[in-house]
Design a protein around this motif. Structure first.
Motif, PDB file in Angstrom:
ATOM      1  N   ALA A   1      -7.657  16.036  42.902  1.00  0.00           N
ATOM      2  CA  ALA A   1      -7.603  15.760  43.830  1.00  0.00           C
ATOM      3  C   ALA A   1      -8.216  16.307  45.041  1.00  0.00           C
ATOM      4  N   TYR A   2      -8.040  17.776  44.465  1.00  0.00           N
ATOM      5  CA  TYR A   2      -7.638  18.810  45.530  1.00  0.00           C
ATOM      6  C   TYR A   2      -8.595  20.111  44.706  1.00  0.00           C
ATOM      7  N   THR A   3      -8.772  21.577  45.429  1.00  0.00           N
ATOM      8  CA  THR A   3      -9.928  22.332  45.279  1.00  0.00           C
ATOM      9  C   THR A   3      -8.583  23.766  45.172  1.00  0.00           C
ATOM     10  N   LEU A   4      -8.292  24.253  44.316  1.00  0.00           N
ATOM     11  CA  LEU A   4      -7.670  25.520  45.244  1.00  0.00           C
ATOM     12  C   LEU A   4      -8.100  26.218  45.582  1.00  0.00           C
ATOM     13  N   PRO A   5      -7.408  27.119  46.244  1.00  0.00           N
ATOM     14  CA  PRO A   5      -7.816  28.181  47.575  1.00  0.00           C
ATOM     15  C   PRO A   5      -8.173  29.315  46.446  1.00  0.00           C
ATOM     16  N   GLU A   6      -8.836  29.543  46.833  1.00  0.00           N
ATOM     17  CA  GLU A   6      -9.630  31.276  46.445  1.00  0.00           C
ATOM     18  C   GLU A   6      -8.440  32.545  45.991  1.00  0.00           C
ATOM     19  N   GLY A   7      -8.150  32.818  44.842  1.00  0.00           N
ATOM     20  CA  GLY A   7      -7.632  33.422  43.827  1.00  0.00           C
ATOM     21  C   GLY A   7      -6.409  33.030  43.563  1.00  0.00           C
ATOM     22  N   PHE A   8      -6.809  31.901  43.514  1.00  0.00           N
ATOM     23  CA  PHE A   8      -4.877  31.453  43.099  1.00  0.00           C
ATOM     24  C   PHE A   8      -4.960  29.724  42.251  1.00  0.00           C
ATOM     25  N   THR A   9      -3.987  30.216  41.473  1.00  0.00           N
ATOM     26  CA  THR A   9      -3.963  29.292  40.023  1.00  0.00           C
ATOM     27  C   THR A   9      -3.171  28.044  39.986  1.00  0.00           C
ATOM     28  N   ASP A  10      -3.437  27.141  39.642  1.00  0.00           N
ATOM     29  CA  ASP A  10      -2.074  26.387  38.783  1.00  0.00           C
ATOM     30  C   ASP A  10      -0.817  26.757  39.834  1.00  0.00           C
ATOM     31  N   PHE A  11      -0.730  27.907  38.330  1.00  0.00           N
ATOM     32  CA  PHE A  11       0.625  28.393  38.760  1.00  0.00           C
ATOM     33  C   PHE A  11       1.259  29.099  39.155  1.00  0.00           C
ATOM     34  N   ASP A  12       0.413  29.560  40.255  1.00  0.00           N
ATOM     35  CA  ASP A  12       0.548  30.454  41.311  1.00  0.00           C
ATOM     36  C   ASP A  12       1.298  29.492  42.485  1.00  0.00           C
ATOM     37  N   MET A  13       0.511  28.442  42.955  1.00  0.00           N
ATOM     38  CA  MET A  13       0.960  27.352  43.561  1.00  0.00           C
ATOM     39  C   MET A  13       1.906  27.111  43.356  1.00  0.00           C
ATOM     40  N   PHE A  14       2.491  26.351  41.954  1.00  0.00           N
ATOM     41  CA  PHE A  14       4.158  26.042  41.308  1.00  0.00           C
ATOM     42  C   PHE A  14       4.564  27.269  41.703  1.00  0.00           C
ATOM     43  N   THR A  15       4.272  28.076  41.748  1.00  0.00           N
ATOM     44  CA  THR A  15       5.538  29.606  41.677  1.00  0.00           C
ATOM     45  C   THR A  15       5.467  29.531  43.710  1.00  0.00           C
ATOM     46  N   PHE A  16       4.878  29.794  44.220  1.00  0.00           N
ATOM     47  CA  PHE A  16       4.531  29.813  45.709  1.00  0.00           C
ATOM     48  C   PHE A  16       5.619  28.832  46.294  1.00  0.00           C
ATOM     49  N   GLY A  17       5.725  27.585  45.591  1.00  0.00           N
ATOM     50  CA  GLY A  17       6.137  26.490  46.626  1.00  0.00           C
ATOM     51  C   GLY A  17       7.645  26.429  45.556  1.00  0.00           C
ATOM     52  N   THR A  18       7.828  26.321  44.360  1.00  0.00           N
ATOM     53  CA  THR A  18       9.236  27.219  43.964  1.00  0.00           C
ATOM     54  C   THR A  18       9.566  27.397  45.022  1.00  0.00           C
ATOM     55  N   ALA A  19       9.254  29.096  45.269  1.00  0.00           N
ATOM     56  CA  ALA A  19       9.651  30.020  45.460  1.00  0.00           C
ATOM     57  C   ALA A  19      10.254  29.736  47.720  1.00  0.00           C
ATOM     58  N   LEU A  20       9.246  28.868  47.997  1.00  0.00           N
ATOM     59  CA  LEU A  20       9.364  28.361  49.465  1.00  0.00           C
ATOM     60  C   LEU A  20      11.137  26.852  49.189  1.00  0.00           C
ATOM     61  N   LEU A  21      10.202  26.406  47.986  1.00  0.00           N
ATOM     62  CA  LEU A  21      11.485  25.001  48.084  1.00  0.00           C
ATOM     63  C   LEU A  21      13.707  25.557  47.686  1.00  0.00           C
ATOM     64  N   VAL A  22      12.934  27.073  47.226  1.00  0.00           N
ATOM     65  CA  VAL A  22      14.359  27.090  46.874  1.00  0.00           C
ATOM     66  C   VAL A  22      15.482  28.143  47.781  1.00  0.00           C
ATOM     67  N   GLY A  23      14.413  29.049  48.830  1.00  0.00           N
ATOM     68  CA  GLY A  23      14.843  29.976  50.412  1.00  0.00           C
ATOM     69  C   GLY A  23      14.608  28.528  51.192  1.00  0.00           C
ATOM     70  N   GLY A  24      13.660  27.687  51.413  1.00  0.00           N
ATOM     71  CA  GLY A  24      14.368  26.677  52.009  1.00  0.00           C
ATOM     72  C   GLY A  24      15.656  26.289  52.093  1.00  0.00           C
ATOM     73  N   VAL A  25      15.907  25.323  51.274  1.00  0.00           N
ATOM     74  CA  VAL A  25      16.705  24.346  50.582  1.00  0.00           C
ATOM     75  C   VAL A  25      18.203  25.600  50.557  1.00  0.00           C
ATOM     76  N   LEU A  26      18.140  26.688  50.134  1.00  0.00           N
ATOM     77  CA  LEU A  26      19.725  27.206  50.680  1.00  0.00           C
ATOM     78  C   LEU A  26      19.631  27.571  52.244  1.00  0.00           C
ATOM     79  N   GLY A  27      18.708  28.366  52.112  1.00  0.00           N
ATOM     80  CA  GLY A  27      18.569  28.657  54.112  1.00  0.00           C
ATOM     81  C   GLY A  27      19.232  27.602  55.152  1.00  0.00           C
TER      82      GLY A  27
END
Length: 293
Positions: free
Chosen positions: A3-29
């Protein structure tokens, strides 16, 4: 079907990876800065003018952590669910946090200079006035794009929002250069001059209480690459830069609250004893500065 369109230059894996990086940094901070905030509020002996600056830094940083966690949530969804108004508010809130955080880093450097070098006493009236001015100015400069000087829009991944650096028009250039002058160059020069004086004092008394070069290095390491990209966007078409790289730089910048908590809460001899008291119940012991001969 998704139900979504991936932004240009990004794959599902990229979205998951960046999301995980933001999640880990956000929770730890968030966890580290929450300890700093609750310790200040819980331990009476910690509540002094100098520690109030560190407390405010933690407030600014935990706000940036919340901003990153919202971006992580949207990244896992693969789209921004809050509309354009939500994007503007997200960017506005994040900008306040960033500007206040950098301002309090410089203010803490100024306060430490007086603690170690001049021994001038800091009064609550001064602390409250300076803190109030910092928050008011941060809100003002963050609100300016909402009034037409610069524009807030989506980051390349379209799951978080910030100042739109892709426009490159006169409004963006003048606003960005004003921010760089007021919220990077001026704080960096303040930190450099203050910590350089402290370092010379430490050499004179032959006692180094902390690494005087680390605070400025952390600031430039986290925010320097992102700011350089924004400055580059003032003069060239930043869209030629890979979307993944343009997304990676703000993710790196959002790790700043983690390093700040380690430096200013757990690495600050006047603050960490209070945190230890909060965590263990052991009575706080105030460090005594050695008088220089």
């Amino acid at each position: 079907m998704a139900a979504y369109t991936l932004p240009e230059g990004f794959t599902d894996f990229d979205m998951f990876t960046f999301g995980t990086a933001l999640l880990v940094g956000g929770v730890l901070g968030f966890f580290l800065n929450a300890i700093s905030i609750v310790s200040f509020l819980s331990v009476k002996e910690m509540r002094n003018p100098s520690n109030f600056f560190v407390f405010n830094l933690a407030l600014a940083d935990i706000s940036l952590n919340v901003n990153g966690l919202i971006a992580a949530y949207a990244s896992y969804l693969r789209y921004w669910p809050f509309g354009q108004e939500g994007c503007n508010y997200h960017a506005f809130q994040g900008m306040i946090a960033v500007l206040a955080s950098i301002s309090f880093m410089a203010t803490i450097a100024w306060d430490r200079y007086h603690q170690y070098c001049t021994r001038q006493k800091l009064f609550w009236s001064t602390t409250l006035t300076m803190s109030g001015i910092i928050w008011i100015l941060s809100i003002f400069w963050a609100a300016v794009p909402l009034m037409g000087w610069g524009v807030y829009d989506f980051e390349p991944m379209r799951t978080c929002c910030t100042l739109d650096y892709t426009r490159g028009d006169r409004d963006y250039v003048t606003y960005m250069l004003a921010l760089v002058l007021l919220y990077l160059l001026f704080p960096a020069l303040t930190m450099f001059s203050c910590y350089d004086s402290i370092h010379k004092h430490f050499k004179k008394v032959h006692q180094h209480r902390f690494n005087t070069s680390m605070p400025l290095r952390v600031l430039l390491m986290c925010w320097g690459p992102y700011v350089l990209m924004c400055i580059y966007a003032c003069f060239e078409n930043v869209k030629v830069v890979s979307p993944k790289l343009r997304m990676m730089l703000p993710v790196i910048a959002k790790t700043n609250p983690i390093f700040n908590s380690l430096l200013y809460t757990f690495g600050n001899e006047f603050y960490r004893s209070g945190v230890w008291h909060f965590l263990t119940g052991h009575k706080i012991v105030d460090p005594v500065l050695k008088k220089s001969k």
